[in-house]
Design an enzyme around this catalytic site. Structure first.
Site, PDB file in Angstrom:
ATOM      1  N   LYS A  20       0.877  -1.176   0.000  1.00  0.00           N
ATOM      2  CA  LYS A  20       0.000   0.000   0.000  1.00  0.00           C
ATOM      3  C   LYS A  20       0.912   1.223   0.000  1.00  0.00           C
ATOM      4  O   LYS A  20       1.173   1.831   1.043  1.00  0.00           O
ATOM      5  CB  LYS A  20      -0.929  -0.033   1.225  1.00  0.00           C
ATOM      6  CG  LYS A  20      -2.089   0.968   1.162  1.00  0.00           C
ATOM      7  CD  LYS A  20      -3.078   0.687   2.282  1.00  0.00           C
ATOM      8  CE  LYS A  20      -4.120   1.791   2.434  1.00  0.00           C
ATOM      9  NZ  LYS A  20      -5.064   1.871   1.318  1.00  0.00           N
TER      10      LYS A  20
HETATM   11  N1  PPE Z   1      -7.851  -1.438  -2.822  1.00  0.00           N
HETATM   12  C1  PPE Z   1      -7.299  -0.203  -2.741  1.00  0.00           C
HETATM   13  C2  PPE Z   1      -6.591   0.361  -3.920  1.00  0.00           C
HETATM   14  C3  PPE Z   1      -7.416   0.511  -1.549  1.00  0.00           C
HETATM   15  O1  PPE Z   1      -6.876   1.724  -1.460  1.00  0.00           O
HETATM   16  C4  PPE Z   1      -8.130  -0.039  -0.457  1.00  0.00           C
HETATM   17  C5  PPE Z   1      -8.272   0.731   0.823  1.00  0.00           C
HETATM   18  C6  PPE Z   1      -8.680  -1.332  -0.598  1.00  0.00           C
HETATM   19  C7  PPE Z   1      -8.506  -1.994  -1.786  1.00  0.00           C
HETATM   20  C8  PPE Z   1      -9.377  -2.026   0.536  1.00  0.00           C
HETATM   21  O2  PPE Z   1      -8.465  -2.392   1.552  1.00  0.00           O
HETATM   22  P1  PPE Z   1      -8.876  -2.472   3.091  1.00  0.00           P
HETATM   23  O3  PPE Z   1      -9.151  -1.080   3.564  1.00  0.00           O
HETATM   24  O4  PPE Z   1      -7.705  -3.089   3.756  1.00  0.00           O
HETATM   25  O5  PPE Z   1     -10.102  -3.318   3.158  1.00  0.00           O
HETATM   26  N2  PPE Z   1      -8.375   2.138   0.666  1.00  0.00           N
HETATM   27  C9  PPE Z   1      -8.143   2.986   1.805  1.00  0.00           C
HETATM   28  C10 PPE Z   1      -7.879   4.421   1.414  1.00  0.00           C
HETATM   29  C11 PPE Z   1      -9.020   5.217   0.882  1.00  0.00           C
HETATM   30  C12 PPE Z   1      -8.648   6.673   0.704  1.00  0.00           C
HETATM   31  O6  PPE Z   1      -9.358   7.379  -0.041  1.00  0.00           O
HETATM   32  O7  PPE Z   1      -7.681   7.138   1.325  1.00  0.00           O
HETATM   33  C13 PPE Z   1      -9.226   2.832   2.849  1.00  0.00           C
HETATM   34  O8  PPE Z   1     -10.307   2.331   2.567  1.00  0.00           O
HETATM   35  O9  PPE Z   1      -8.970   3.197   3.989  1.00  0.00           O
END
Ligand code: PPE
Length: 307
Positions: free
Chosen positions: A159
């Protein structure tokens, strides 16, 4: 929406005033995108304030840094305690937590290894990510013309801040065309994920989601929902999903820390199912919100702030 400011931010081991949490303009991260971050939610459950899957998020943060040969100068326990301390210092019951690890100021040039690895943790109140009605009514999305990176370009299991340039292109294009979010395909043309969410597709009572090899971030919410699907006695299949499978799905939803479980009611103006949250989506939402609202912790997913 401007970030709702609170009092303190944790930066390199100290709680400092929000307005003092600054870095030098020649920090490596500003020029070369060298940061790794997490988004975590703390919920005001009926049993007290609790962080959802803190261990899984911290593990991914250390994994992200490791992929980029960056050593975080704190232990997992130290950062876990710093997160709890930052929430307490700001007297928040429920919040979004943003730990960020970045290459700071020292040398200039692409090689990051001479720049210090620094850490900050901020918390603030953040409601429904994709709009107030989104969780109930669902959102309208499109397939993006931007793809997720090919496997040997940017590692999507990290990430990393730099990956979000790709996400920004997906999001801005979707908004410009009147959609709430975009879904990107991977380099092979299979479904990958949203700009900040993983995706689940339901057809004939089977729940499908895209695999790590489709250029996704391994979402913590994705992992949680996979467990909830199994516990509902349903079949989960992780496989490469062709674009057209979306158009003929019974139900589709996004998962993410910010997005939680958000139903998708149309893709490219084609209605999905009946155009509202479907029955399996609703069951999964209620299983998820029972945990984070009521504090029912049978999975040991909650870290209560006051033990
Ligand atoms: N894919 C991406 C590209 C992504 O950024 C997130 C989280 C996910 C999948 C889902 O991952 P998880 O949160 O572990 O279930 N995106 C984060 C950032 C959003 C933002 O605008 O900043 C979040 O949901 O916190």
């Amino acid at each position: 929406m401007p970030i709702p400011k609170v009092e303190k931010i944790w930066m390199n081991g100290k709680l400092i005033n929000w307005d003092d949490a600054k870095i030098h303009v020649l920090s490596h991260v500003i020029h070369y995108g060298s940061s790794w971050f997490e988004g975590i939610r703390c919920y005001a459950t009926k049993k007290g304030s609790a962080i959802f899957r803190l261990d899984a998020h911290l593990r991914r943060l250390y994994d992200s840094a490791k992929i980029y040969r960056a050593e975080i100068p704190y232990t997992v326990d130290e950062l876990g305690n710093a997160i709890k301390g930052t929430i307490k210092a700001n007297k928040l019951k429920a919040c979004y937590i943003r730990p960020v690890v970045y290459r700071g100021y020292n040398e200039i040039g692409v090689n990051p290894l001479g720049c210090p690895v620094e850490v900050a943790i901020a918390v603030w109140e953040w409601g429904a990510y994709l709009g107030a009605d989104a969780l109930e009514k669902g959102i309208d999305v499109c397939i993006s013309s931007w793809r997720r990176p090919a496997p040997d370009t940017f590692p999507t299991m990290a990430k990393a801040g730099g990956n979000y340039l790709n996400s920004q292109l997906i999001k801005m294009e979707a908004l410009a065309n009147g959609y709430a979010e975009g879904i990107a395909l991977d380099a092979n043309g299979n479904v990958s994920e949203g700009s900040g969410e993983n995706i689940f597709v339901i057809r004939d009572n089977v729940v499908y989601t895209t695999p790590f090899s489709s250029a996704i971030l391994p979402g913590v919410t994705r992992d949680s929902v996979i467990k909830l699907v199994k516990d509902l006695g349903l079949t989960i299949v992780e496989m490469a999903i062709p674009r057209e499978m979306l158009y003929i799905a019974d139900e589709i939803f996004f998962t993410g820390t910010a997005a939680e479980i958000t139903p998708i009611k149309s893709i490219d103006k084609i209605a999905i199912g009946k155009g509202t949250a479907g029955p399996i989506t609703k069951k999964l939402q209620s299983a998820f919100f029972d945990i984070v609202n009521l504090g029912n912790d049978k999975y040991k997913w909650l870290t209560f702030i006051e033990e």
